[in-house]
Write an enzyme that holds these catalytic residues in place. Structure first.
Site, PDB file in Angstrom:
ATOM      1  N   GLY A   1      -7.971  -5.087 -14.910  1.00 44.33           N
ATOM      2  CA  GLY A   1      -8.473  -6.390 -14.481  1.00 44.33           C
ATOM      3  C   GLY A   1      -7.313  -7.188 -13.920  1.00 44.33           C
ATOM      4  O   GLY A   1      -7.126  -7.337 -12.722  1.00 44.33           O
TER       5      GLY A   1
ATOM      6  N   CYS B   1     -10.154 -34.465 -23.088  1.00 45.65           N
ATOM      7  CA  CYS B   1      -9.814 -35.184 -24.314  1.00 45.65           C
ATOM      8  C   CYS B   1      -9.457 -34.213 -25.436  1.00 45.65           C
ATOM      9  O   CYS B   1     -10.183 -34.090 -26.430  1.00 45.65           O
ATOM     10  CB  CYS B   1     -10.970 -36.087 -24.702  1.00 45.65           C
ATOM     11  SG  CYS B   1     -11.266 -37.277 -23.399  1.00 45.65           S
TER      12      CYS B   1
ATOM     13  N   TYR C   1      -8.918 -14.048 -15.496  1.00 44.96           N
ATOM     14  CA  TYR C   1      -9.229 -14.884 -16.659  1.00 44.96           C
ATOM     15  C   TYR C   1      -8.962 -16.362 -16.373  1.00 44.96           C
ATOM     16  O   TYR C   1      -8.625 -17.123 -17.274  1.00 44.96           O
ATOM     17  CB  TYR C   1      -8.442 -14.402 -17.896  1.00 44.96           C
ATOM     18  CG  TYR C   1      -8.608 -12.912 -18.138  1.00 44.96           C
ATOM     19  CD1 TYR C   1      -9.800 -12.398 -18.609  1.00 44.96           C
ATOM     20  CD2 TYR C   1      -7.578 -12.010 -17.845  1.00 44.96           C
ATOM     21  CE1 TYR C   1      -9.973 -11.036 -18.795  1.00 44.96           C
ATOM     22  CE2 TYR C   1      -7.742 -10.644 -18.031  1.00 44.96           C
ATOM     23  CZ  TYR C   1      -8.936 -10.157 -18.508  1.00 44.96           C
ATOM     24  OH  TYR C   1      -9.113  -8.815 -18.688  1.00 44.96           O
TER      25      TYR C   1
HETATM   26  N1  LLP Z   1     -11.254  -2.752 -20.689  1.00 46.60           N
HETATM   27  C1  LLP Z   1     -11.620  -3.358 -21.832  1.00 46.60           C
HETATM   28  C2  LLP Z   1     -12.471  -2.641 -22.774  1.00 46.60           C
HETATM   29  C3  LLP Z   1     -11.178  -4.663 -22.105  1.00 46.60           C
HETATM   30  O1  LLP Z   1     -11.533  -5.248 -23.241  1.00 46.60           O
HETATM   31  C4  LLP Z   1     -10.358  -5.343 -21.157  1.00 46.60           C
HETATM   32  C5  LLP Z   1      -9.896  -6.700 -21.414  1.00 46.60           C
HETATM   33  C6  LLP Z   1     -10.019  -4.668 -19.967  1.00 46.60           C
HETATM   34  C7  LLP Z   1     -10.476  -3.375 -19.771  1.00 46.60           C
HETATM   35  C8  LLP Z   1      -9.166  -5.300 -18.892  1.00 46.60           C
HETATM   36  O2  LLP Z   1      -7.896  -5.598 -19.330  1.00 46.60           O
HETATM   37  P1  LLP Z   1      -6.764  -6.092 -18.297  1.00 46.60           P
HETATM   38  O3  LLP Z   1      -6.414  -4.945 -17.367  1.00 46.60           O
HETATM   39  O4  LLP Z   1      -7.280  -7.237 -17.557  1.00 46.60           O
HETATM   40  O5  LLP Z   1      -5.624  -6.446 -19.179  1.00 46.60           O
HETATM   41  N2  LLP Z   1      -8.567 -13.498 -21.707  1.00 46.60           N
HETATM   42  C9  LLP Z   1      -7.303 -12.821 -21.950  1.00 46.60           C
HETATM   43  C10 LLP Z   1      -7.409 -11.338 -21.708  1.00 46.60           C
HETATM   44  C11 LLP Z   1      -8.490 -10.674 -22.522  1.00 46.60           C
HETATM   45  C12 LLP Z   1      -8.674  -9.250 -22.187  1.00 46.60           C
HETATM   46  C13 LLP Z   1      -9.915  -8.718 -22.790  1.00 46.60           C
HETATM   47  N3  LLP Z   1     -10.174  -7.357 -22.473  1.00 46.60           N
HETATM   48  C14 LLP Z   1      -6.219 -13.459 -21.093  1.00 46.60           C
HETATM   49  O6  LLP Z   1      -6.516 -14.400 -20.361  1.00 46.60           O
HETATM   50  O7  LLP Z   1      -5.058 -13.072 -21.180  1.00 46.60           O
END
Ligand code: LLP
Length: 404
Positions: free
Chosen positions: A270, A338, A367
């Protein structure tokens, strides 16, 4: 994205122009950056040609998903809503994987009807539920089982998912029991071992440890997995001090793993695909001077960009118009919400700002918008995709009237 004559450009378009034309705040993305990220990501792993399923949770904009699909990616989804968006963006069902610990019967039903590539199950109860639905439809459903390798991703604690105390995946023992269970099932075809140990991972060792555990578990389970889904998690550099993730090392570790296992690799990236493609353009509403610091009060808040408030992380802030030579100040950039956590960054040595000046919060493609909310009854910002000189509104600014 760069400065030209001290004015910030997204491809060929000035940030200042966008702010004038569309108002602020604006989420703005660069198509070129997105395209390069996908090409680079694939190139890094080209020796084993993985299936790249973009993690929709990181950015759920359908028009962006369509571009990502056209650039050759599938989708990793975690809800019926994300699955519907992926389908709307035209993603081939044979390139969609469905993850998550709490898929409901309705969601499983929908996914099974759509014949997606894999449902990655995370508990025995979920496997039994899938089996029940499959039986009622007289279908054989392809699934993966998610392993919890009990390895530390060495990332922000709040986004680590692969330790035994985390709710995700199954222990080695349960995993192997369930492999046996599925062997006797007429309605389930176990095709995949899936895993995801966390996000914003910069340390190769975490992935190496993870691969060692997968190697051991696959051997023990004595099952031929057509796919190994390594999840996402590769981190990006949010500032110049961060060491970049070593893709080459990761690719070599996976190639070594594949010498002993004849499986197709799936990735669910992601952040590494979309994180640095997006910026948030905001305006300074007020400057509030206090004895110890000056608050820069922006027109975007934690509802627009939640990461700093939620995880205590920093996103760089830069001016839209660079002014050389002016005196430098210490500023605390905050939003209008707030809540005391509605704070983006404290910056020493920032160029002197005045009210109505424009600034940019960097690297918010992942995100950013997907975690945004209407807290304090604030409409979501407009989302714009820039392709060279072309300005595409990929999502309109939410109308206040729709929130009332
Ligand atoms: N696959 C699964 C099963 C996941 O749970 C996630 C992310 C991804 C792939 C993608 O991960 P990435 O390549 O984006 O690291 N909100 C948080 C990040 C939460 C990630 C949740 N899962 C932030 O803003 O840092």
């Amino acid at each position: 994205m760069k400065y030209l004559n001290n004015s910030f450009l997204i491809e060929h378009v000035k940030a200042e122009y966008l702010a004038k034309k569309f108002g602020t705040p604006i989420y703005c993305y660069s198509y070129k950056k997105l395209k390069m990220n996908i090409i680079k990501f694939k190139n890094n792993f080209k020796s084993f040609n993985p299936l790249v399923c973009f993690s929709v949770k990181s950015n759920t904009n359908v028009n962006l998903l369509r571009e990502i699909r056209k650039l050759g990616c599938g989708a990793d989804v975690v809800s019926i809503g994300e699955l519907m968006k992926a389908l709307k963006a035209g993603v081939n069902t044979k390139k969609i994987v469905f993850s998550g610990v709490g898929k409901t019967t309705k969601e499983l039903n929908y996914a099974i009807n759509k014949n997606i590539l894999l449902i990655n199950a995370e508990s025995k109860s979920e496997i039994i539920e899938i089996e029940k639905i499959a039986k009622s439809k007289k279908k054989i459903v392809n699934i993966g089982i998610r392993l919890n390798p009990n390895t530390d991703a060495k990332t922000i604690n709040k986004i680590s998912t692969g330790k035994k105390e985390d709710k995700f995946g199954l222990t080695e023992k349960t995993f192997i029991e369930l492999v046996k269970y599925t062997k006797n099932s007429k309605y389930i075809n176990l095709k995949c071992l899936s895993i995801h140990i966390g996000s914003q991972i910069l340390n190769n060792l975490s992935y190496e440890k993870m691969l060692k555990v997968i190697d051991k578990v696959v051997k023990k389970s004595n099952h031929k997995f057509e796919y190994v889904d390594l999840g996402g998690g590769i981190g990006i550099a949010y500032n110049n001090k961060t060491k970049k993730f070593n893709y080459k090392k990761y690719s070599i570790s996976i190639s070594k793993f594949l010498k002993n296992h004849n499986s197709k690799i799936i990735f669910e990236p992601g952040r590494s695909i979309i994180g640095d493609t997006g910026i948030l353009i905001s305006k300074v509403i007020y400057i509030k001077k206090t004895k110890s610091k000056d608050f820069i009060i922006l027109d975007s808040g934690m509802n627009d960009l939640m990461r700093p408030a939620l995880y205590g992380v920093n996103h760089r802030i830069i001016p839209v118009i660079k002014k050389g030579g002016s005196s430098k100040k210490t500023y605390e950039f905050v939003g209008p919400i707030c809540e005391s956590t509605d704070k983006f960054l404290t910056s020493k040595n920032f160029q002197k700002l005045k009210e109505k000046d424009l600034i940019i919060i960097c690297d918010v493609g992942a995100y950013g918008m997907s975690l945004s909310s209407n807290y304090n009854v604030r409409p979501n910002p407009v989302e714009i995709l820039i392709k060279e000189s072309k300005i595409n509104i990929v999502k309109k600014r939410q109308k206040l009237i729709d929130l009332i």
